[in-house]
Write a protein that holds these residues in place. Structure first.
Motif, PDB file in Angstrom:
ATOM      1  N   UNK A   1       0.828  -1.206   0.000  1.00  0.00           N
ATOM      2  CA  UNK A   1       0.000   0.000   0.000  1.00  0.00           C
ATOM      3  C   UNK A   1       0.865   1.259   0.000  1.00  0.00           C
ATOM      4  N   UNK A   2       1.999   1.168   0.705  1.00  0.00           N
ATOM      5  CA  UNK A   2       2.905   2.313   0.736  1.00  0.00           C
ATOM      6  C   UNK A   2       3.424   2.616  -0.669  1.00  0.00           C
ATOM      7  N   UNK A   3       3.743   1.533  -1.429  1.00  0.00           N
ATOM      8  CA  UNK A   3       4.224   1.727  -2.796  1.00  0.00           C
ATOM      9  C   UNK A   3       3.154   2.401  -3.659  1.00  0.00           C
ATOM     10  N   UNK A   4       1.910   1.941  -3.521  1.00  0.00           N
ATOM     11  CA  UNK A   4       0.819   2.538  -4.306  1.00  0.00           C
ATOM     12  C   UNK A   4       0.660   4.016  -3.955  1.00  0.00           C
ATOM     13  N   UNK A   5       0.734   4.304  -2.645  1.00  0.00           N
ATOM     14  CA  UNK A   5       0.587   5.693  -2.200  1.00  0.00           C
ATOM     15  C   UNK A   5       1.708   6.558  -2.762  1.00  0.00           C
ATOM     16  N   UNK A   6       2.926   6.014  -2.770  1.00  0.00           N
ATOM     17  CA  UNK A   6       4.057   6.782  -3.289  1.00  0.00           C
ATOM     18  C   UNK A   6       3.950   6.979  -4.804  1.00  0.00           C
TER      19      UNK A   6
END
Length: 225
Positions: free
Chosen positions: A86-91
């Motif tokens: 999810x962090x990757x998607x947010x970034x």
């Protein structure tokens, strides 16, 4: 910018040439100013649209900044919960927002320059239009004055061609002659009256002499026997 050039050409037209070619200079000048005024209104609409576009770009840039902060916060939350996916998607979403922000800011910088140029041109054209209005008013007054002078000169020429002034001179001479004749008649009448009185006086004097002669003869005895 095509409208700006069109309006600029209108305002920089040689007004004197327009007047010289017009059958009705005053009407031509009014149409000229009306046309320029309408063109300036249309140009002002373009300026307002450009300002509106500038505001929209600024709003989009601000929205992108908030979106970047939001995705950055969500990426941190995902990391704290061991959700690297999810962090990757947010970034990734954050990166897209950053790209959008860069594009909006670049467009905004160009739009601000365009708006400033449009506003500067509008002020220039507005100044030219005000000058044209003032010149129109002055030229209309000069045209009216010239027309009045021309009409007056034509009237004078018409009077001269009709020998109206000569008629006045003849009438004045006739009146002077009539007055002279009346004066001569009055003098003649006065002279005749004086002659009559002179005759009466002479007749009286003659009678007095005859009486005196008769008296002297009587004294001397020389009267009729």
């Amino acid at each position: 910018m095509g409208l700006f050039k069109k309006l600029k050409d209108v305002l920089e037209a040689n007004i004197s040439d327009l007047i010289s070619k017009a059958e009705d200079p005053e009407k031509m000048l009014n149409l000229y100013v009306e046309r320029a005024t309408e063109e300036l209104k249309q140009f002002n609409i373009q300026v307002n649209r450009a300002v509106a576009d500038q505001l929209q770009l600024r709003q989009k840039a601000e929205a992108s900044k908030k979106e970047i902060e939001s995705w950055n916060t969500q990426a941190k939350v995902a990391i704290t919960q061991n959700r690297d996916d999810l962090a990757r998607i947010a970034l990734e979403r954050k990166k897209t927002a950053e790209n959008n922000l860069a594009e909006y800011e670049a467009q905004l910088a160009e739009q601000e320059k365009a708006v400033e140029t449009l506003r500067s041109n509008y002020r220039l054209l507005e100044e030219k239009l005000n000058k044209a209005r003032s010149e129109r008013d002055q030229l209309v007054m000069r045209q009216r004055r010239a027309a009045a002078m021309k009409q007056a000169n034509e009237a004078v020429q018409e009077i001269a061609s009709n020998n109206a002034l000569s008629d006045f001179d003849r009438m004045r001479d006739k009146v002077n002659r009539s007055e002279a004749e009346a004066q001569a008649t009055m003098i003649s009448a006065e002279n005749s009256l004086e002659d009559e009185f002179a005759k009466l006086k002479k007749s009286a004097d003659d009678m007095a002499v005859d009486d005196e002669l008769a008296r002297l003869k009587a004294e001397l005895g020389k009267g009729k026997e």
